[in-house]
Design an enzyme around this catalytic site. Structure first.
Site, PDB file in Angstrom:
ATOM      1  N   GLN A  32       0.836  -1.197   0.000  1.00 12.36           N
ATOM      2  CA  GLN A  32       0.000   0.000   0.000  1.00 12.36           C
ATOM      3  C   GLN A  32       0.878   1.257   0.000  1.00 12.36           C
ATOM      4  OE1 GLN A  32      -2.222   1.284   3.793  1.00 12.36           O
ATOM      5  NE2 GLN A  32      -3.764   0.172   2.631  1.00 12.36           N
ATOM      6  N   HIS A  59       0.167  -4.304   3.381  1.00 13.25           N
ATOM      7  CA  HIS A  59      -1.222  -4.414   3.827  1.00 13.25           C
ATOM      8  C   HIS A  59      -1.494  -5.829   4.297  1.00 13.25           C
ATOM      9  CE1 HIS A  59      -5.780  -3.474   3.081  1.00 13.25           C
ATOM     10  NE2 HIS A  59      -5.542  -4.030   4.251  1.00 13.25           N
ATOM     11  N   PHE A 109      -4.085  -3.823  13.859  1.00  7.19           N
ATOM     12  CA  PHE A 109      -3.926  -4.103  12.432  1.00  7.19           C
ATOM     13  C   PHE A 109      -3.302  -5.474  12.234  1.00  7.19           C
ATOM     14  CE2 PHE A 109      -1.623  -2.436   8.361  1.00  7.19           C
ATOM     15  CZ  PHE A 109      -2.488  -3.145   7.556  1.00  7.19           C
ATOM     16  N   HIS A 112      -5.647  -8.287  13.227  1.00  7.13           N
ATOM     17  CA  HIS A 112      -6.669  -8.507  12.194  1.00  7.13           C
ATOM     18  C   HIS A 112      -6.111  -9.327  11.042  1.00  7.13           C
ATOM     19  CE1 HIS A 112      -9.865  -7.623   9.276  1.00  7.13           C
ATOM     20  NE2 HIS A 112      -8.891  -7.312   8.430  1.00  7.13           N
ATOM     21  N   GLU A 113      -4.915  -8.986  10.574  1.00  4.99           N
ATOM     22  CA  GLU A 113      -4.346  -9.698   9.434  1.00  4.99           C
ATOM     23  C   GLU A 113      -4.049 -11.159   9.775  1.00  4.99           C
ATOM     24  OE1 GLU A 113      -4.007  -8.536   6.248  1.00  4.99           O
ATOM     25  OE2 GLU A 113      -5.192  -6.882   7.063  1.00  4.99           O
ATOM     26  N   LYS A 116      -7.681 -12.995  10.443  1.00 10.20           N
ATOM     27  CA  LYS A 116      -8.514 -13.147   9.249  1.00 10.20           C
ATOM     28  C   LYS A 116      -7.824 -13.955   8.158  1.00 10.20           C
ATOM     29  CE  LYS A 116     -11.162 -10.654   5.746  1.00 10.20           C
ATOM     30  NZ  LYS A 116     -11.653  -9.332   5.257  1.00 10.20           N
ATOM     31  N   HIS A 117      -6.541 -13.708   7.938  1.00 13.21           N
ATOM     32  CA  HIS A 117      -5.838 -14.307   6.798  1.00 13.21           C
ATOM     33  C   HIS A 117      -4.804 -15.351   7.214  1.00 13.21           C
ATOM     34  CE1 HIS A 117      -7.700 -11.320   4.198  1.00 13.21           C
ATOM     35  NE2 HIS A 117      -7.271 -10.366   5.011  1.00 13.21           N
TER      36      HIS A 117
END
Length: 224
Positions: A32, A59, A109, A112-113, A116-117
């Site tokens: 990003q 990102h 952040f 979350h990454e 989620k991933h």
């Protein structure tokens, strides 16, 4: 297109075998441009560690399928644990910074990454290796350098979308997907660059599919 500049990750990450129950086909590695994140009506907030350098930031590293679908939030029993990446915190702050408001240290952040991933790729990565792999990729790609070498500068100027794609592909050996967003006046600007990594997390590949959406033929590259 493959060139001598095609990149592989360190041998350490080749040791992990992909499980037969793997639920994805490849990874998107997404970088990003912070100037474009901030140059919107929503604006941005610098992390508590200070303003990031004027460079592409990570990102995420996102498992994806060849049909465009993707797994998410795959293992709630493996929440983000900062203690597992303590040795990477300095690199994460500089190379994977948060720009969300209000200002924070980036932990939300990264959590979350991972949740989620990253938890969807546990057949390849534990938490440490997930973040270390992305950090190593970012360092090896060094995307700003080939753009600047091609005369494409983050100076607020307008550049051909094709020239941006060509500069990146010539450097890394694979065609990127460019995502744009709009500045406060609605002008299209370089926002994110997607490249693809194979399902073992070991090397770049041609993207089997690109996300939907498109940029204008001329896009801005804002300063930061």
């Amino acid at each position: 297109m493959r060139t001598a500049a095609s990149l592989c990750l360190p041998i350490l990450f080749l040791l992990a075998a992909v499980s037969s129950t793997q639920a994805y086909d490849f990874f998107y590695f997404v970088l990003q441009w912070p100037g474009s994140y901030c140059d919107t009506k929503q604006s941005c907030c610098y992390p508590s560690s200070g303003k990031p350098e004027a460079d592409f930031g990570i990102h995420g590293l996102w498992p994806n399928n060849n049909d465009g679908s993707y797994p998410s939030n795959c293992d709630s029993s493996k929440p983000f644990d900062e203690s597992k990446i303590r040795g990477l915190l300095s690199s994460l702050q500089s190379d994977w910074p948060t720009l969300a408001c209000p200002s924070n240290d980036g932990t939300n952040f990264w959590a979350h990454e991972w949740e989620k991933h990253g938890t969807c790729a546990e057949s390849v990565f534990d938490e440490y290796r997930y973040f270390k792999t992305a950090l190593d990729l970012k360092t090896q790609l060094n995307l700003l350098q080939p753009l600047q070498s091609a005369g494409i500068q983050p100076d607020g100027g307008s550049y051909s979308l094709q020239s941006i794609k060509n500069a990146i592909e010539e450097s890394v050996g694979y065609a990127p997907y460019i995502e744009c967003n709009g500045d406060e006046s609605g002008n299209s600007q370089l926002y994110q660059v997607y490249l693809c990594v194979d399902s073992s997390g070991s090397q770049l590949i041609e993207c089997p599919i690109f996300p939907r959406g498109k940029c204008n033929s001329q896009i801005e590259f804002p300063s930061f």
